[in-house]
Design an enzyme around this catalytic site. Structure first.
Site, PDB file in Angstrom:
ATOM      1  N   ASP A  10       0.854  -1.211   0.000  1.00  0.00           N
ATOM      2  CA  ASP A  10       0.000   0.000   0.000  1.00  0.00           C
ATOM      3  C   ASP A  10       0.884   1.253   0.000  1.00  0.00           C
ATOM      4  OD1 ASP A  10      -0.766   0.523   3.531  1.00  0.00           O
ATOM      5  OD2 ASP A  10       0.926  -0.542   2.625  1.00  0.00           O
ATOM      6  N   HIS A 241       9.424  -0.373   9.297  1.00  0.00           N
ATOM      7  CA  HIS A 241       8.363  -1.387   9.291  1.00  0.00           C
ATOM      8  C   HIS A 241       8.511  -2.361   8.099  1.00  0.00           C
ATOM      9  CE1 HIS A 241       6.229   0.504  12.583  1.00  0.00           C
ATOM     10  NE2 HIS A 241       6.012   1.616  11.925  1.00  0.00           N
TER      11      HIS A 241
END
Ligand code: RIB
Ligand code: CA
Length: 313
Positions: A10, A241
């Site tokens: 995303d 992340h």
């Protein structure tokens, strides 16, 4: 022997860094990017994925658009305060010239896994909707995928989207509970480790040493992302992340893992929380669930050094 991977993404600033990291790693063969909502709407995620491959001069790699909404709820919307309105740090980038394939992410994921049994690793770094849809459409991908290495979840630490839940899982808890409940090899790279991989301001400054199209893009994107971390955590750098999931595929020894079953809360204020079975006594909600490889510790300096080695040195 390079390892075939599909990155479900995303993009998203840290997604962009993870995609570049993977493209620059000789151990990995990125066979496609599938897109999903999360940091931005799926349509913009698809545009950004095409843009990133053009920046990397890798438009030979296909991009396939995924679902626009979670499997059991409405998409709650983008997070411009983290990734910018464009998902890339408000860079006002030109539209991509390349186009996404005319199929769906779930169907393309199934086709790739079933065509290359045992040889494809899924690397989801956004909500797990496409992965759950692919499982529902063709459950046999569970025994034909090599591994699923996902960025998401929080076993024994607080969330980041809410006090309870990590963003990727919070965006589609029902999909995540399906993914963690299927009989396949899943490694969860969650906040338990990514909130301990800190790329400092000095680490980030090193991206300016190279002057490549990819590192220039990273340097242009990061001020918005750094601003978020400074405000949210008083941090001088950023948490790593999505690149942490890529790093695990390259070198699992960077992490220590525990083997726990995972259930995902889908109700109330803790919606999206990943609950591990923890100890040896497996209570009813976790019984008859496969074990998940949950990352609980990480060698942060070595992980940052690996990403630097691929991107800068
Ligand atoms: O919680 C961090 C995750 O949410 C990362 O994948 C980031 O890109 C956002 O999608
Ligand atoms: Ca992401």
């Amino acid at each position: 022997m390079t390892r075939k991977i599909i990155i479900d993404t995303d993009p998203g600033i840290d997604d962009a860094m993870a995609i570049f990291f993977a493209l620059r790693s000789p151990e990995l063969d990125v066979i496609g990017l599938t897109t999903i909502f999360g940091n931005v709407h799926t349509t913009l995620a698809t545009t950004n994925a095409l843009r990133l491959l053009e920046i990397a001069n890798r438009s030979d790699i296909p991009v396939i658009k995924g679902a626009d909404n979670p499997i059991a709820a409405e998409y709650e919307g983008p997070v411009p305060f983290v990734h910018g309105n464009d998902g890339q740090g408000n860079l006002d980038l030109p539209p991509p010239t390349s186009k996404a394939l005319d199929t769906t992410a779930a169907e393309w994921i199934i086709e790739q896994i079933m065509t290359h049994p045992g040889k494809v690793t899924l690397v989801p770094i956004g909500p797990l909707t496409n992965i759950a849809l692919a499982l529902r459409l063709e459950p046999r991908i569970a025994e034909n995928v090599q591994e699923v290495v996902l960025m998401g979840g929080n076993a024994v630490v607080p969330g980041n989207a809410t006090p309870a839940a990590e963003a990727n899982i919070h965006n589609d808890p029902e999909a995540a509970d399906l993914v963690f409940g299927a009989n396949w090899r899943v490694t969860m790279i969650g906040l338990d480790v990514t909130h301990r991989v800190n790329m400092t301001r000095a680490d980030i400054a090193r991206y300016a040493e190279v002057g490549s199209a990819m590192t220039n893009h990273v340097m242009r994107m990061l001020p918005v992302y750094q601003g978020y971390f400074e405000k949210a955590y008083g941090s001088d750098g950023i948490y790593v992340h999505d690149s942490s999931a890529v790093a695990y595929v390259i070198d699992p020894t960077l992490f220590r893992t525990e083997s726990w079953s995972i259930r995902v809360e889908t109700m109330g204020i803790s919606r999206g929380k990943t609950w591990p079975s923890l100890g040896e006594v497996v209570l009813p909600p976790w019984q008859n669930r496969p074990r998940v490889n949950v990352a609980v510790d990480v060698d942060s300096p070595r992980l940052v050094a690996l990403e630097h080695a691929r991107m800068i040195e």
